[in-house]
Design a protein around this motif. Sequence first.
Motif, short mmCIF file in Angstrom:
data_model
loop_
_atom_site.label_atom_id
_atom_site.label_comp_id
_atom_site.label_asym_id
_atom_site.label_seq_id
_atom_site.Cartn_x
_atom_site.Cartn_y
_atom_site.Cartn_z
N ASN A 188 2.31 -12.39 -2.06
CA ASN A 188 3.50 -13.23 -2.23
C ASN A 188 3.26 -14.25 -3.34
OD1 ASN A 188 5.64 -15.14 -2.00
ND2 ASN A 188 5.95 -14.49 0.10
N GLU A 231 5.98 -11.24 6.05
CA GLU A 231 7.20 -11.92 5.63
C GLU A 231 7.53 -13.06 6.59
OE1 GLU A 231 10.20 -12.76 3.07
OE2 GLU A 231 8.70 -11.19 2.86
N ARG A 272 1.56 -2.57 -1.26
CA ARG A 272 2.83 -1.95 -0.92
C ARG A 272 4.01 -2.92 -1.02
NH1 ARG A 272 0.06 1.45 -1.91
NH2 ARG A 272 -0.56 3.31 -0.75
N ALA A 273 3.75 -4.23 -0.91
CA ALA A 273 4.84 -5.21 -0.96
C ALA A 273 4.45 -6.36 -1.88
CB ALA A 273 5.17 -5.73 0.43
N TYR A 312 -0.14 -6.81 0.74
CA TYR A 312 0.99 -7.74 0.58
C TYR A 312 0.55 -8.92 -0.26
CZ TYR A 312 4.58 -11.15 2.06
OH TYR A 312 5.58 -12.09 2.10
N PHE A 361 4.22 -5.58 7.02
CA PHE A 361 5.08 -6.23 6.04
C PHE A 361 5.96 -7.27 6.70
CE2 PHE A 361 5.07 -2.26 3.10
CZ PHE A 361 3.74 -2.54 2.79
N GLU A 390 6.12 -0.16 -2.48
CA GLU A 390 7.25 0.25 -1.65
C GLU A 390 8.37 -0.78 -1.63
OE1 GLU A 390 5.73 1.07 2.23
OE2 GLU A 390 4.41 2.69 1.54
N ARG A 391 8.01 -2.05 -1.80
CA ARG A 391 9.02 -3.10 -1.69
C ARG A 391 8.78 -4.21 -2.70
NH1 ARG A 391 8.96 -6.70 3.47
NH2 ARG A 391 8.20 -8.26 2.04
N LYS A 414 12.70 -8.68 -1.03
CA LYS A 414 13.13 -8.26 0.31
C LYS A 414 13.66 -6.82 0.37
CE LYS A 414 14.24 -12.89 2.09
NZ LYS A 414 13.19 -12.88 3.12
N SER A 469 -3.40 -9.57 3.28
CA SER A 469 -2.23 -10.30 2.78
C SER A 469 -2.67 -11.59 2.09
CB SER A 469 -1.26 -10.61 3.93
OG SER A 469 -1.85 -11.47 4.88
N GLU A 499 13.39 -2.67 -0.33
CA GLU A 499 12.57 -1.49 -0.60
C GLU A 499 13.17 -0.70 -1.77
OE1 GLU A 499 11.85 0.92 2.77
OE2 GLU A 499 10.82 -0.67 3.90
#
Length: 333
Positions: free
Chosen positions: A242, A8, A264-265, A240, A4, A291-292, A295, A217, A297
């Motif tokens: 975005n 990021e 998870r993100a 991930y 993660f 999980e997140r 930014k 990702s 969690e």
Amino acid sequence: MSDFEEAEFDDEQEGGDGPEMGEESLEQEDEEKTPEVPLTEDLIGENLSLLCKIGNGLAHAYVRLDLKEKEVTDITLLSSYIHLRYVDLSANALKDVAPLSSLTHLLTLRCDRNLLASARLEELPYLQTASFAHNRLTTLEGLNHPLLESLNVSFNAISSVSGLDPVKLGRLHSLELRGNKLTSTAGVNLPKLKNLYMGGNLINTIEGLERLEHLTSLHLRDNQIAKLDGFSDLMKNVQYVNLRGNAVTNVKETAKLKCLPKLRALILSENPISDDDDYRMEVLINLRRIERLDKDEFTEEERQEAEEMYEQRRSEELAAEGTEEVIHSDGED
């Protein structure tokens, strides 16, 4: 650095390195003024390094060449330096890299910030890393090198992804296409790809990603995406995603990401939905394994509340369905 954190960090890089206002016109003016500067033996000799054994190990040659910011316009002379393995030609005024096709021992090639309209080369059997960011590429043709692992063609003028051979590019794990003119994610048919960067384009449709079963990702920030269709349960390794700075207005769209079992993100900041008061809770209700978000969690308290709200809504839906069945039965009688 965790997966993660690494994603990021990579994403923060997406926000920078873009062309400055008016940079394109300045480049055109510079091109008109730039005199021809062919590469010379002296310039090559001054910038060679890393002496290594070659061939059967009885001979030696310098295998690294760093020619950044030398104002070079012609690299014809390089075709005879066949032992080079690491070449950096960034920040010159090159329009043609064809002479590099003779360098069959190349492992790393960087040609960022030149004037290239094409990166076409003969297949280089050992090339692992190639970067052609900040050029004028309109096509991905001629980039099918069999051992290539990382390819960067960000900040060019590519409007569609085509020409990438999934068989020949069987080892490619990272593809960077930031800051181009893409309107769709279609064309990335690379089953072994792990990291895909397409931020800062004109993308409004997510499609053609079903075969990316190894993708972990996906970076799509600063596009024009409003609908989150296009994800598939075949994308079983995505962790991930975005989507920062897009146009998602309905939080129900996030439920379309349920098909990603390892997600998870998720980054959705700077979308219209991120201004909603219940934004975090509604996303968690739709994606309870996440999980997140952005930014932060999720806390155990948030998870508990989301679970309770999900169960309550589910009970209400089942009750409503039962009522409808009773009414329907009475109507039949």
